[in-house]
Design a protein around this motif. Structure first.
Motif, PDB file in Angstrom:
ATOM      1  N   ASN A   1       0.798  -1.213   0.000  1.00 20.71           N
ATOM      2  CA  ASN A   1       0.000   0.000   0.000  1.00 20.71           C
ATOM      3  C   ASN A   1       0.837   1.273   0.000  1.00 20.71           C
ATOM      4  O   ASN A   1       0.280   2.353   0.044  1.00 20.71           O
ATOM      5  N   ALA A   2       2.157   1.153  -0.032  1.00 16.16           N
ATOM      6  CA  ALA A   2       2.987   2.352  -0.026  1.00 16.16           C
ATOM      7  C   ALA A   2       3.027   2.969  -1.411  1.00 16.16           C
ATOM      8  O   ALA A   2       2.922   2.253  -2.404  1.00 16.16           O
ATOM      9  N   PRO A   3       3.151   4.224  -1.630  1.00 11.71           N
ATOM     10  CA  PRO A   3       3.206   5.266  -0.619  1.00 11.71           C
ATOM     11  C   PRO A   3       1.827   5.558  -0.038  1.00 11.71           C
ATOM     12  O   PRO A   3       0.825   5.481  -0.739  1.00 11.71           O
ATOM     13  N   ILE A   4       1.819   5.869   1.219  1.00 14.17           N
ATOM     14  CA  ILE A   4       0.563   6.100   1.928  1.00 14.17           C
ATOM     15  C   ILE A   4      -0.071   7.395   1.435  1.00 14.17           C
ATOM     16  O   ILE A   4       0.602   8.395   1.220  1.00 14.17           O
ATOM     17  N   GLY A   5      -1.382   7.354   1.231  1.00 10.31           N
ATOM     18  CA  GLY A   5      -2.105   8.556   0.859  1.00 10.31           C
ATOM     19  C   GLY A   5      -2.461   8.654  -0.608  1.00 10.31           C
ATOM     20  O   GLY A   5      -3.182   9.560  -0.993  1.00 10.31           O
ATOM     21  N   ASP A   6      -1.983   7.731  -1.456  1.00  7.92           N
ATOM     22  CA  ASP A   6      -2.311   7.843  -2.875  1.00  7.92           C
ATOM     23  C   ASP A   6      -3.557   7.037  -3.250  1.00  7.92           C
ATOM     24  O   ASP A   6      -3.962   7.038  -4.399  1.00  7.92           O
ATOM     25  N   ASN A   7      -4.176   6.353  -2.270  1.00  9.47           N
ATOM     26  CA  ASN A   7      -5.427   5.611  -2.460  1.00  9.47           C
ATOM     27  C   ASN A   7      -5.301   4.563  -3.559  1.00  9.47           C
ATOM     28  O   ASN A   7      -6.199   4.364  -4.360  1.00  9.47           O
ATOM     29  N   ALA A   8      -4.144   3.876  -3.619  1.00  4.20           N
ATOM     30  CA  ALA A   8      -3.921   2.846  -4.621  1.00  4.20           C
ATOM     31  C   ALA A   8      -3.300   1.622  -3.954  1.00  4.20           C
ATOM     32  O   ALA A   8      -2.600   1.733  -2.949  1.00  4.20           O
ATOM     33  N   ARG A   9      -3.568   0.469  -4.520  1.00  7.07           N
ATOM     34  CA  ARG A   9      -2.993  -0.771  -4.023  1.00  7.07           C
ATOM     35  C   ARG A   9      -2.293  -1.457  -5.186  1.00  7.07           C
ATOM     36  O   ARG A   9      -2.834  -1.536  -6.283  1.00  7.07           O
ATOM     37  N   ARG A  10      -1.098  -1.960  -4.933  1.00  5.34           N
ATOM     38  CA  ARG A  10      -0.371  -2.719  -5.939  1.00  5.34           C
ATOM     39  C   ARG A  10      -0.504  -4.192  -5.595  1.00  5.34           C
ATOM     40  O   ARG A  10      -0.064  -4.617  -4.538  1.00  5.34           O
ATOM     41  N   GLY A  11      -1.099  -4.961  -6.475  1.00  6.30           N
ATOM     42  CA  GLY A  11      -1.274  -6.386  -6.233  1.00  6.30           C
ATOM     43  C   GLY A  11      -2.613  -6.678  -5.590  1.00  6.30           C
ATOM     44  O   GLY A  11      -3.293  -5.802  -5.059  1.00  6.30           O
ATOM     45  N   ALA A  12      -2.998  -7.934  -5.642  1.00  7.85           N
ATOM     46  CA  ALA A  12      -4.291  -8.352  -5.102  1.00  7.85           C
ATOM     47  C   ALA A  12      -4.154  -8.759  -3.641  1.00  7.85           C
ATOM     48  O   ALA A  12      -3.087  -9.156  -3.182  1.00  7.85           O
ATOM     49  N   VAL A  13      -5.253  -8.656  -2.923  1.00 10.07           N
ATOM     50  CA  VAL A  13      -5.299  -9.128  -1.548  1.00 10.07           C
ATOM     51  C   VAL A  13      -5.426 -10.648  -1.600  1.00 10.07           C
ATOM     52  O   VAL A  13      -6.339 -11.178  -2.224  1.00 10.07           O
ATOM     53  N   ARG A  14      -4.517 -11.355  -0.966  1.00 14.77           N
ATOM     54  CA  ARG A  14      -4.521 -12.811  -1.023  1.00 14.77           C
ATOM     55  C   ARG A  14      -5.316 -13.387   0.135  1.00 14.77           C
ATOM     56  O   ARG A  14      -5.538 -12.731   1.138  1.00 14.77           O
ATOM     57  N   ASP A  15      -5.722 -14.633  -0.035  1.00 16.94           N
ATOM     58  CA  ASP A  15      -6.462 -15.389   0.979  1.00 16.94           C
ATOM     59  C   ASP A  15      -7.820 -14.781   1.290  1.00 16.94           C
ATOM     60  O   ASP A  15      -8.353 -14.981   2.380  1.00 16.94           O
ATOM     61  N   ARG A  16      -8.363 -14.027   0.363  1.00 13.96           N
ATOM     62  CA  ARG A  16      -9.701 -13.478   0.535  1.00 13.96           C
ATOM     63  C   ARG A  16     -10.418 -13.487  -0.804  1.00 13.96           C
ATOM     64  O   ARG A  16      -9.794 -13.427  -1.856  1.00 13.96           O
ATOM     65  N   SER A  17     -11.735 -13.551  -0.739  1.00 13.96           N
ATOM     66  CA  SER A  17     -12.548 -13.443  -1.935  1.00 13.96           C
ATOM     67  C   SER A  17     -13.819 -12.700  -1.558  1.00 13.96           C
ATOM     68  O   SER A  17     -14.092 -12.477  -0.376  1.00 13.96           O
ATOM     69  N   GLN A  18     -14.580 -12.316  -2.560  1.00 10.91           N
ATOM     70  CA  GLN A  18     -15.828 -11.632  -2.277  1.00 10.91           C
ATOM     71  C   GLN A  18     -16.931 -12.221  -3.135  1.00 10.91           C
ATOM     72  O   GLN A  18     -16.690 -12.710  -4.238  1.00 10.91           O
ATOM     73  N   VAL A  19     -18.125 -12.191  -2.591  1.00 10.51           N
ATOM     74  CA  VAL A  19     -19.283 -12.738  -3.260  1.00 10.51           C
ATOM     75  C   VAL A  19     -20.421 -11.743  -3.125  1.00 10.51           C
ATOM     76  O   VAL A  19     -20.523 -11.035  -2.119  1.00 10.51           O
ATOM     77  N   PHE A  20     -21.246 -11.642  -4.168  1.00  6.58           N
ATOM     78  CA  PHE A  20     -22.370 -10.712  -4.149  1.00  6.58           C
ATOM     79  C   PHE A  20     -23.586 -11.393  -3.552  1.00  6.58           C
ATOM     80  O   PHE A  20     -23.919 -12.530  -3.913  1.00  6.58           O
TER      81      PHE A  20
END
Length: 59
Positions: A4-23
């Protein structure tokens, strides 16, 4: 791992692992689920999907 660095740019590099989402069509929200044990972790109120979390296929 997501970085998540640099902090404050509201961007993430890469996917969050070990999680999924369902509607959830009953209440029109996205629910985040832990991939290890299948427990539901969090739910969004605004109806938009979580950022950087993979989506489970519909059955």
């Amino acid at each position: 791992m997501a970085k998540n660095a640099p902090i404050g740019d509201n961007a993430r590099r890469g996917a969050v692992r070990d999680r999924s989402q369902v509607f959830n069509p009953q209440n029109q929200t996205w629910t985040k689920r832990d991939a290890d044990d299948g427990r539901f972790m969090d739910q969004k109120k605004d109806g938009d999907p979580f950022k950087g979390v993979r989506k489970e296929p519909r059955k």
